[in-house]
Design a protein around this motif. Structure first.
Motif, PDB file in Angstrom:
ATOM      1  N   PHE A 285       0.947  -1.120   0.079  1.00  0.00           N
ATOM      2  CA  PHE A 285       0.121   0.045  -0.074  1.00  0.00           C
ATOM      3  C   PHE A 285       0.859   1.280  -0.124  1.00  0.00           C
ATOM      4  CE2 PHE A 285      -2.753  -3.408   1.792  1.00  0.00           C
ATOM      5  CZ  PHE A 285      -3.761  -3.112   1.011  1.00  0.00           C
ATOM      6  N   ASP A 286       2.108   1.136  -0.315  1.00  0.00           N
ATOM      7  CA  ASP A 286       2.955   2.206  -0.166  1.00  0.00           C
ATOM      8  C   ASP A 286       2.848   3.174   0.983  1.00  0.00           C
ATOM      9  OD1 ASP A 286       4.176   1.565  -2.857  1.00  0.00           O
ATOM     10  OD2 ASP A 286       2.442   2.470  -3.889  1.00  0.00           O
ATOM     11  N   THR A 287       2.938   2.595   2.313  1.00  0.00           N
ATOM     12  CA  THR A 287       2.689   3.436   3.374  1.00  0.00           C
ATOM     13  C   THR A 287       3.990   3.182   4.348  1.00  0.00           C
ATOM     14  OG1 THR A 287       1.598   1.253   4.572  1.00  0.00           O
ATOM     15  CG2 THR A 287       0.175   3.259   3.247  1.00  0.00           C
ATOM     16  N   GLY A 288       5.364   2.907   3.802  1.00  0.00           N
ATOM     17  CA  GLY A 288       6.257   2.771   4.569  1.00  0.00           C
ATOM     18  C   GLY A 288       7.092   4.128   5.086  1.00  0.00           C
ATOM     19  N   LEU A 289       7.951   4.019   5.606  1.00  0.00           N
ATOM     20  CA  LEU A 289       8.347   5.475   6.293  1.00  0.00           C
ATOM     21  C   LEU A 289       8.905   6.417   5.214  1.00  0.00           C
ATOM     22  CD1 LEU A 289       9.593   7.031   8.701  1.00  0.00           C
ATOM     23  CD2 LEU A 289      11.518   5.933   8.731  1.00  0.00           C
ATOM     24  N   LEU A 296       4.855  13.892   4.085  1.00  0.00           N
ATOM     25  CA  LEU A 296       5.008  14.886   5.379  1.00  0.00           C
ATOM     26  C   LEU A 296       5.669  16.340   4.718  1.00  0.00           C
ATOM     27  CD1 LEU A 296       4.897  15.811   8.327  1.00  0.00           C
ATOM     28  CD2 LEU A 296       7.199  14.738   8.582  1.00  0.00           C
ATOM     29  N   ASP A 297       6.457  15.859   3.747  1.00  0.00           N
ATOM     30  CA  ASP A 297       7.189  17.187   3.115  1.00  0.00           C
ATOM     31  C   ASP A 297       6.205  17.944   2.407  1.00  0.00           C
ATOM     32  OD1 ASP A 297      10.012  16.895   3.292  1.00  0.00           O
ATOM     33  OD2 ASP A 297      10.251  15.475   1.955  1.00  0.00           O
ATOM     34  N   ARG A 298       5.212  17.492   2.186  1.00  0.00           N
ATOM     35  CA  ARG A 298       4.172  18.264   1.257  1.00  0.00           C
ATOM     36  C   ARG A 298       3.258  19.135   2.376  1.00  0.00           C
ATOM     37  NH1 ARG A 298       4.128  13.470  -1.921  1.00  0.00           N
ATOM     38  NH2 ARG A 298       2.424  12.627  -0.718  1.00  0.00           N
ATOM     39  N   VAL A 299       3.413  19.011   3.643  1.00  0.00           N
ATOM     40  CA  VAL A 299       2.634  19.665   4.607  1.00  0.00           C
ATOM     41  C   VAL A 299       3.201  20.225   5.670  1.00  0.00           C
ATOM     42  CG1 VAL A 299       0.262  18.288   4.115  1.00  0.00           C
ATOM     43  CG2 VAL A 299       1.880  17.466   5.641  1.00  0.00           C
ATOM     44  N   GLU A 407       7.186   4.006  33.459  1.00  0.00           N
ATOM     45  CA  GLU A 407       6.997   2.887  32.542  1.00  0.00           C
ATOM     46  C   GLU A 407       7.263   3.285  31.260  1.00  0.00           C
ATOM     47  OE1 GLU A 407       6.495  -0.617  33.185  1.00  0.00           O
ATOM     48  OE2 GLU A 407       6.803  -0.120  35.438  1.00  0.00           O
ATOM     49  N   ASP A 408       7.492   2.253  30.221  1.00  0.00           N
ATOM     50  CA  ASP A 408       7.929   2.764  28.859  1.00  0.00           C
ATOM     51  C   ASP A 408       6.353   2.694  28.538  1.00  0.00           C
ATOM     52  OD1 ASP A 408      10.503   2.703  28.970  1.00  0.00           O
ATOM     53  OD2 ASP A 408      10.727   0.694  27.949  1.00  0.00           O
ATOM     54  N   ARG A 409       6.244   3.578  27.651  1.00  0.00           N
ATOM     55  CA  ARG A 409       4.693   3.847  26.897  1.00  0.00           C
ATOM     56  C   ARG A 409       4.930   3.664  25.215  1.00  0.00           C
ATOM     57  NH1 ARG A 409       2.566   8.441  25.036  1.00  0.00           N
ATOM     58  NH2 ARG A 409       3.872   9.846  26.227  1.00  0.00           N
ATOM     59  N   GLU A 410       3.923   2.802  24.778  1.00  0.00           N
ATOM     60  CA  GLU A 410       4.006   2.819  23.235  1.00  0.00           C
ATOM     61  C   GLU A 410       3.176   4.059  22.905  1.00  0.00           C
ATOM     62  OE1 GLU A 410       1.637   0.322  19.693  1.00  0.00           O
ATOM     63  OE2 GLU A 410       2.557  -0.887  21.620  1.00  0.00           O
ATOM     64  N   VAL A 411       3.993   4.617  21.775  1.00  0.00           N
ATOM     65  CA  VAL A 411       3.644   5.889  21.281  1.00  0.00           C
ATOM     66  C   VAL A 411       2.998   5.751  19.969  1.00  0.00           C
ATOM     67  CG1 VAL A 411       4.218   7.967  20.216  1.00  0.00           C
ATOM     68  CG2 VAL A 411       5.533   7.135  22.247  1.00  0.00           C
ATOM     69  N   ALA A 412       3.303   4.721  19.038  1.00  0.00           N
ATOM     70  CA  ALA A 412       2.443   4.357  17.843  1.00  0.00           C
ATOM     71  C   ALA A 412       3.145   2.994  17.464  1.00  0.00           C
ATOM     72  CB  ALA A 412       3.037   5.432  16.551  1.00  0.00           C
ATOM     73  N   PRO A 413       2.493   2.271  16.770  1.00  0.00           N
ATOM     74  CA  PRO A 413       2.722   1.185  16.021  1.00  0.00           C
ATOM     75  C   PRO A 413       4.264   0.766  15.546  1.00  0.00           C
ATOM     76  CG  PRO A 413       0.409   1.446  15.592  1.00  0.00           C
ATOM     77  CD  PRO A 413       1.045   2.749  15.950  1.00  0.00           C
ATOM     78  N   SER A 414       4.553   1.971  14.970  1.00  0.00           N
ATOM     79  CA  SER A 414       5.652   2.081  14.037  1.00  0.00           C
ATOM     80  C   SER A 414       6.019   3.437  14.008  1.00  0.00           C
ATOM     81  CB  SER A 414       5.614   1.375  12.674  1.00  0.00           C
ATOM     82  OG  SER A 414       4.736   2.122  11.839  1.00  0.00           O
ATOM     83  N   LEU A 415       7.575   3.596  13.646  1.00  0.00           N
ATOM     84  CA  LEU A 415       7.863   5.077  13.184  1.00  0.00           C
ATOM     85  C   LEU A 415       7.130   5.713  12.086  1.00  0.00           C
ATOM     86  CD1 LEU A 415       9.793   7.485  13.650  1.00  0.00           C
ATOM     87  CD2 LEU A 415      11.653   6.453  12.456  1.00  0.00           C
ATOM     88  N   ALA A 416       6.909   4.783  11.125  1.00  0.00           N
ATOM     89  CA  ALA A 416       6.090   5.249   9.807  1.00  0.00           C
ATOM     90  C   ALA A 416       4.715   5.540  10.403  1.00  0.00           C
ATOM     91  CB  ALA A 416       5.887   4.066   8.930  1.00  0.00           C
ATOM     92  N   TRP A 418       3.714   6.851  13.436  1.00  0.00           N
ATOM     93  CA  TRP A 418       3.954   8.268  13.999  1.00  0.00           C
ATOM     94  C   TRP A 418       4.250   9.257  12.837  1.00  0.00           C
ATOM     95  CZ3 TRP A 418       7.677  11.869  14.285  1.00  0.00           C
ATOM     96  CH2 TRP A 418       7.465  12.857  15.272  1.00  0.00           C
ATOM     97  N   VAL A 419       4.828   9.129  11.897  1.00  0.00           N
ATOM     98  CA  VAL A 419       4.843  10.306  10.612  1.00  0.00           C
ATOM     99  C   VAL A 419       3.617  10.228  10.039  1.00  0.00           C
ATOM    100  CG1 VAL A 419       6.045  10.866   8.583  1.00  0.00           C
ATOM    101  CG2 VAL A 419       7.326   9.692  10.599  1.00  0.00           C
ATOM    102  N   TRP A 420       2.917   9.222   9.738  1.00  0.00           N
ATOM    103  CA  TRP A 420       1.764   9.350   9.033  1.00  0.00           C
ATOM    104  C   TRP A 420       0.717  10.345   9.959  1.00  0.00           C
ATOM    105  CZ3 TRP A 420       0.833   9.122   4.188  1.00  0.00           C
ATOM    106  CH2 TRP A 420       1.535   8.253   3.537  1.00  0.00           C
ATOM    107  N   ASP A 421       0.583   9.883  11.383  1.00  0.00           N
ATOM    108  CA  ASP A 421      -0.031  10.536  12.278  1.00  0.00           C
ATOM    109  C   ASP A 421      -0.035  12.027  12.183  1.00  0.00           C
ATOM    110  OD1 ASP A 421      -1.327   8.086  13.224  1.00  0.00           O
ATOM    111  OD2 ASP A 421      -0.070   8.141  14.919  1.00  0.00           O
ATOM    112  N   ARG A 422       1.324  12.434  11.906  1.00  0.00           N
ATOM    113  CA  ARG A 422       1.693  13.669  11.620  1.00  0.00           C
ATOM    114  C   ARG A 422       1.460  14.407  10.377  1.00  0.00           C
ATOM    115  NH1 ARG A 422       2.976  12.004  15.691  1.00  0.00           N
ATOM    116  NH2 ARG A 422       0.828  13.085  15.963  1.00  0.00           N
TER     117      ARG A 422
END
Length: 436
Positions: A285-289, A296-299, A407-416, A418-422
């Protein structure tokens, strides 16, 4: 005696010429058929609306031409015009009502207007007592995206069961539809795997589903079954890059085990199955990092552009201990500028130098970094709040927040992710399967 009729037919000698009304009717039908044939050959052809409107001008009851024009506009990406035409046609309440309802339902779904698609899908089921399994499958799909994921998936199962009872000739198609929709909706492997197995059993020549099923096997640490499926796909198409990558992953599980260097439990503890499944999704699906950073560059707002550093030199990328793709995009961010991301906490991207220095410091003096262990865990530093807290990639490639005494806390399922969330937060397009 038979003679040739100049109007295109054969008539009896001495008989009356063909009825002009019938002749005009035949001409209208020829133009109607030609318009559909042209659409089948080239949906965006500019003559399609000309022919269709010509037919309507001569025979207003041929409202199927309105549907054709709407389909033409949809093929051209002119969804608002297609929507308007179909809504106008619905208002006529003529014999094309159900066809227009179904087409508008599908248009809204493709335009990610899922609530409207669900409303129209429900209308189809009300209006057509004989609505088939596909109508129910589409309704279930819209339901998944409007907050009813489990209910929607269960209704897809019911649609497949209906196809087996009422349309056995197309049961294999229903199985494939369900599995494909599960995949496109981001259904978890536990739900996708049995659906894909049924679809492949009914029709083994399904390369996309076969590849995804093999990755689902990897998710469940069934590497031998995954390898067998990848081999079958690659026999048919040796150039399939997703299958090639899957085969490498399958052997990455099996080779160390066969040599006695590792066990499947080691891979399970590292979350390698989860990483394999996510890798497949990112490729398909072309959703990698890299894709996420490009989006992200576009926004990126100017406040962020000003504080992000230039990308790491290409020659230096292989040497860094940080995330190479991220650092090649931007080699960190100026200290104290984490607020530019607009998050609850002011995290900023770390530079390759900061990452390398911190990792070396952890190796040299573990006692000074009690919350980190270079020997017992695998991690990749990503960001810091400049006050002792860090983002890092850890188990299964997930993104975590770590701070001493917490305690460690999960921020996102992956770095990619997290970037998509941004990207989405900054107004960009959501491209991840199953998200709206």
């Amino acid at each position: 005696m038979i003679r040739w009729n100049p109007f295109g037919g054969a008539g009896a000698s001495g008989g009356e010429p063909e009825d002009p009304v019938e002749f005009e009717r035949a001409a209208i039908e020829r133009d109607r058929d030609l318009a559909w044939e042209l659409f089948d050959a080239q949906p965006t052809h500019r003559r399609i609306p000309e022919l269709a409107r010509s037919v309507l001008a001569r025979e207003p009851s041929f409202t199927g031409m309105i549907i054709l024009i709407a389909l033409h506009h949809r093929a051209r990406g002119e969804l608002d015009e297609a929507r308007r035409l179909l809504q106008d046609l619905l208002g006529r309440q003529d014999r094309q009502f159900l066809s227009a309802l179904r087409l508008l339902r599908d248009l809204e779904y493709s335009d990610k207007r899922f609530a409207e698609s669900q409303r129209l899908a429900e209308a189809v089921l009300r209006e057509d007592p004989e609505a088939d399994w596909m109508d129910r499958m589409v309704h279930a799909s819209a339901l998944v995206f409007t907050g009813g994921r489990e209910a929607g998936w269960e209704r897809m199962d019911a649609a497949v069961e209906l196809s087996a009872r009422t349309d056995p000739e197309h049961h294999a198609s229903a199985l494939a539809q369900r599995a494909a929709r599960f995949l496109q909706m981001g259904a978890p492997p536990d739900r996708f795997l049995p659906a894909a197995e049924e679809a492949i059993a009914a029709n083994p020549v399904e390369p996309v589903l076969s590849i995804a099923l093999a990755y689902a096997y990897l998710f469940h640490y069934r590497a031998e079954e995954a390898e067998a499926l990848f081999r079958r796909v690659l026999r048919e198409d040796p150039t399939d890059e997703v299958a090639q990558g899957g085969m490498m992953m399958a052997r990455g599980f099996l080779d160390p085990i066969e040599r006695g260097d590792a066990t499947m439990e080691v891979f399970r503890r590292a979350g390698m199955g989860e990483m394999a499944w996510r890798t497949m999704y990112e490729q398909v699906f072309d959703t990698g990092l890299e894709d996420a950073l490009s989006a992200l560059d576009r926004v990126l707002p100017r406040a962020l552009v000003r504080v992000l550093r230039g990308g790491l030199r290409k020659s230096a990328v292989p040497q860094t201990l940080g995330e190479a793709t991220l650092l090649a995009w931007h080699d960190g961010q100026d200290p104290g500028t984490g607020v530019a991301w607009g998050l609850d906490e002011p995290f900023r991207l770390m530079s390759s130098r900061e990452i390398d220095e911190m990792e070396h410091a952890i190796e040299r003096d573990p006692a000074a970094w009690p919350q980190w262990s270079a020997e017992d865990e695998s991690f990749t530093l990503i960001a810091t709040d400049d006050a002792g807290a860090y983002f890092f990639e850890g188990f299964a490639g997930r993104l975590y927040r770590r701070c001493a005494g917490q305690e460690d806390r999960e921020v996102a399922p992956s770095l990619a992710d997290w970037v998509w969330d941004r990207v989405v937060a900054l107004g960009g397009e959501e491209r991840r399967p199953g998200r709206v």
